[in-house]
Write a protein that holds these residues in place. Structure first.
Motif, short mmCIF file in Angstrom:
data_model
loop_
_atom_site.label_atom_id
_atom_site.label_comp_id
_atom_site.label_asym_id
_atom_site.label_seq_id
_atom_site.Cartn_x
_atom_site.Cartn_y
_atom_site.Cartn_z
N ARG A 198 10.86 14.87 -3.55
CA ARG A 198 11.05 16.21 -4.13
C ARG A 198 10.98 17.26 -3.04
NH1 ARG A 198 7.26 18.38 -7.30
NH2 ARG A 198 8.79 19.78 -8.21
N LEU A 199 11.82 18.28 -3.16
CA LEU A 199 11.85 19.44 -2.25
C LEU A 199 11.92 20.70 -3.09
CD1 LEU A 199 14.56 18.17 0.23
CD2 LEU A 199 12.21 18.65 0.89
N TRP A 200 11.28 21.77 -2.60
CA TRP A 200 11.39 23.03 -3.32
C TRP A 200 11.16 24.20 -2.36
CZ3 TRP A 200 7.24 19.75 -3.80
CH2 TRP A 200 6.00 20.25 -3.35
N GLY A 201 11.47 25.40 -2.84
CA GLY A 201 11.19 26.59 -2.06
C GLY A 201 12.24 27.67 -2.23
N GLY A 202 11.84 28.90 -1.94
CA GLY A 202 12.76 30.02 -1.99
C GLY A 202 12.79 30.71 -3.33
N GLU A 203 13.11 31.99 -3.28
CA GLU A 203 13.17 32.80 -4.51
C GLU A 203 14.55 33.39 -4.76
OE1 GLU A 203 10.76 33.53 -2.02
OE2 GLU A 203 9.41 32.08 -2.95
N ALA A 204 15.26 33.71 -3.67
CA ALA A 204 16.57 34.36 -3.81
C ALA A 204 17.37 34.13 -2.54
CB ALA A 204 16.42 35.85 -4.08
N GLY A 221 0.82 -1.20 0.00
CA GLY A 221 0.00 0.00 0.00
C GLY A 221 0.86 1.25 0.00
N SER A 222 0.33 2.33 -0.54
CA SER A 222 1.07 3.58 -0.56
C SER A 222 0.14 4.77 -0.34
CB SER A 222 1.85 3.76 -1.87
OG SER A 222 0.97 3.96 -2.95
N HIS A 223 0.71 5.80 0.21
CA HIS A 223 0.01 7.08 0.40
C HIS A 223 0.99 8.16 -0.01
CE1 HIS A 223 -2.91 9.83 2.41
NE2 HIS A 223 -1.83 10.59 2.50
N ARG A 224 0.60 8.96 -0.98
CA ARG A 224 1.48 10.03 -1.47
C ARG A 224 0.84 11.37 -1.21
NH1 ARG A 224 3.20 7.16 -7.24
NH2 ARG A 224 4.68 5.69 -6.32
N MET A 225 1.65 12.29 -0.72
CA MET A 225 1.13 13.62 -0.40
C MET A 225 2.12 14.70 -0.80
SD MET A 225 1.66 14.08 3.74
CE MET A 225 0.75 12.61 4.21
N ARG A 226 1.56 15.90 -0.99
CA ARG A 226 2.37 17.12 -1.21
C ARG A 226 2.05 18.06 -0.06
NH1 ARG A 226 0.47 18.84 -5.98
NH2 ARG A 226 2.11 17.79 -7.18
N ALA A 227 3.06 18.53 0.64
CA ALA A 227 2.87 19.45 1.76
C ALA A 227 3.59 20.75 1.48
CB ALA A 227 3.38 18.82 3.06
N ARG A 228 2.94 21.86 1.86
CA ARG A 228 3.54 23.18 1.69
C ARG A 228 3.44 23.93 3.01
NH1 ARG A 228 1.37 26.73 -2.68
NH2 ARG A 228 -0.66 26.24 -1.79
N LEU A 229 4.55 24.52 3.44
CA LEU A 229 4.61 25.38 4.62
C LEU A 229 4.77 26.81 4.13
CD1 LEU A 229 6.94 23.06 6.65
CD2 LEU A 229 4.64 23.74 7.38
N ILE A 230 3.87 27.70 4.56
CA ILE A 230 3.78 29.03 3.96
C ILE A 230 3.86 30.11 5.04
CG2 ILE A 230 2.34 30.54 2.54
CD1 ILE A 230 0.95 27.88 1.58
N GLY A 231 4.71 31.09 4.80
CA GLY A 231 4.87 32.21 5.72
C GLY A 231 4.77 33.53 4.97
N ASN A 281 18.88 36.20 -0.76
CA ASN A 281 18.69 37.26 0.24
C ASN A 281 17.21 37.51 0.54
OD1 ASN A 281 18.22 38.31 -2.28
ND2 ASN A 281 19.19 40.29 -1.85
N ALA A 282 16.38 36.50 0.33
CA ALA A 282 14.96 36.62 0.64
C ALA A 282 14.53 35.45 1.51
CB ALA A 282 14.13 36.63 -0.65
N ILE A 283 13.73 35.74 2.53
CA ILE A 283 13.14 34.67 3.34
C ILE A 283 12.09 33.98 2.49
CG2 ILE A 283 11.81 34.14 5.41
CD1 ILE A 283 12.92 36.76 6.62
N PRO A 284 12.19 32.68 2.31
CA PRO A 284 11.20 32.00 1.46
C PRO A 284 9.78 32.21 1.97
CG PRO A 284 13.05 30.54 1.92
CD PRO A 284 13.20 31.74 2.82
N GLN A 285 8.89 32.47 1.07
CA GLN A 285 7.48 32.54 1.43
C GLN A 285 6.89 31.15 1.54
OE1 GLN A 285 4.76 34.47 -1.39
NE2 GLN A 285 3.84 35.54 0.35
N GLU A 286 7.45 30.23 0.75
CA GLU A 286 6.90 28.87 0.73
C GLU A 286 8.01 27.86 0.51
OE1 GLU A 286 3.55 28.01 -1.96
OE2 GLU A 286 4.71 26.29 -2.66
N VAL A 287 7.93 26.76 1.24
CA VAL A 287 8.75 25.58 0.94
C VAL A 287 7.81 24.38 0.95
CG1 VAL A 287 10.84 26.54 1.98
CG2 VAL A 287 9.31 25.13 3.37
N GLY A 288 8.21 23.34 0.25
CA GLY A 288 7.33 22.17 0.19
C GLY A 288 8.08 20.92 -0.18
N PHE A 289 7.36 19.82 -0.12
CA PHE A 289 7.95 18.53 -0.47
C PHE A 289 6.85 17.56 -0.88
CE2 PHE A 289 6.99 18.24 4.03
CZ PHE A 289 6.44 16.97 4.18
#
Length: 344
Positions: free
Chosen positions: A202-208, A152-162, A210-218
């Motif tokens: 998979r991991l992602w997030g950030g824009e620059a 069995g498997s369960h796949r999810m995408r989670a995003r943490l947003i500030g 010198n910027a605090i990321p608004q969103e990161v996710g996996f």
């Protein structure tokens, strides 16, 4: 009923040389339809891209979708190399080679989409719903494997947003980065049995810089052989994520990307037939747990199993390879397996 004494099969190696170089579900499905028609069979296609022939109660299915896009093969003496040359171009070639024999015997021969990646078995699930078979056999994998139990498997995408912000000017603002690190560390530290897996693919997030990321996710893939254990893991992961969001004053969003059932519906007759069929080509069956199109049969409670039909390695990589002559062995094993299944 035929006794399979007359070999009317096509050469799966020739078929592999064609399908293994075709990219895209639509083009591969069109190839399947042409080849079924060339064998005197009537191909049917649904809106998802599944292609099948026959109306029998035994459903045999090989998936045509691939992880990597096929390219021209590198053909060496005993090995052919190329992305998707094995998984599952070889399974498609073997099943296609036997199609004209199997359909008159009461089989439905099908070629599905949506088995790989985030496909969530959408093709196989629709085939099972629409065709309502009494038993199901997926044609997939490396000899001498037999997937008799569904993981069995369960796949999810989670995003943490500030709120995001400037790395210096907004240095007091909450950042989702430490929350992500905290959550990942806790997830990987969960106590769980060896019959489970937890993978952040998979991991992602950030824009620059010198910027605090608004969103990161996996994106997360959880698997277990036991449905209740899988359910516990899902609950634990969600609790970890919610706590991380609260602790770091963030917003959290979770999307379920797919779920596959855990369990086993393969009958003793199926297990014995697979064992004997592989012995006939000189191999000892290796019964394993995995996730294949047969899981769509497990989900609705019909007998379902997966039989491998080729030898190779490197699945899901550009250097995947198969031994082309092994497909002829796989064809013999599949023919014998089906013969035994239909006689029980």
């Amino acid at each position: 009923m035929s006794d399979f004494t007359t070999d009317t099969a096509l050469d799966p190696v020739r078929l592999l040389g064609e399908i293994a170089e075709i990219g895209g579900d639509a083009a591969r499905g069109a190839w399947v339809a042409r080849n079924l028609q060339a064998q005197g069979l009537e191909p049917h296609t649904d809106e998802l891209g599944n292609v099948w022939a026959g109306h029998g109660s035994t459903l045999l299915v090989a998936h045509i979708d691939t992880v990597l896009t096929p390219t021209p093969l590198r053909r060496e003496t005993n090995r052919w190399y190329g992305p998707a040359v094995g998984d599952n171009s070889s399974g498609v070639a073997v099943l296609m080679a036997l199609a004209a024999e199997l359909v008159p015997l009461g089989c439905t021969v099908a070629f599905s989409v949506g088995e790989e990646g985030l496909g969530n078995l959408r093709g196989a699930r629709q085939l099972v719903r629409h065709l309502q078979p009494q038993q199901m056999v997926a044609v997939d994998g490396y000899l001498p494997g037999v997937v008799s139990r569904s993981a069995g498997s369960h796949r999810m995408r989670a995003r943490l947003i500030g709120p995001g912000g400037h790395a210096w000017g907004d240095r007091g603002a909450p950042s989702p980065v430490p929350a992500l690190g905290h959550a990942l560390a806790q997830m990987y530290a969960l106590e769980r049995s060896s019959n489970t897996s937890l993978n952040v693919g998979r991991l992602w997030g950030g824009e620059a810089i010198n910027a605090i990321p608004q969103e990161v996710g996996f994106e997360l893939d959880l698997r277990a052989t036991d449905a209740s254990e899988l359910g516990r893991m899902v609950v634990q992961v969600r609790e970890i994520l919610m706590e991380a969001a609260r602790r770091f004053s963030l917003r959290m969003e979770i999307d379920v990307l797919g779920e596959r059932p855990a369990g086993m519906t393969a009958t003793q007759a199926m297990l014995e037939a697979a064992h004997r069929a592989l012995l006939e080509i000189g191999l000892e069956a290796q019964f394993t747990t995995g996730s294949t199109d047969a899981s769509a049969g497990v989900e609705v409670g019909i007998p379902a199993i997966t039989l491998s039909v080729y030898q190779g390695g490197g699945a899901h990589t550009p250097e995947e390879w198969v031994e082309p002559d092994s497909l002829r062995l796989g064809l013999r094993a599949l023919r014998s397996f089906v013969r035994q299944l239909l006689q029980t």
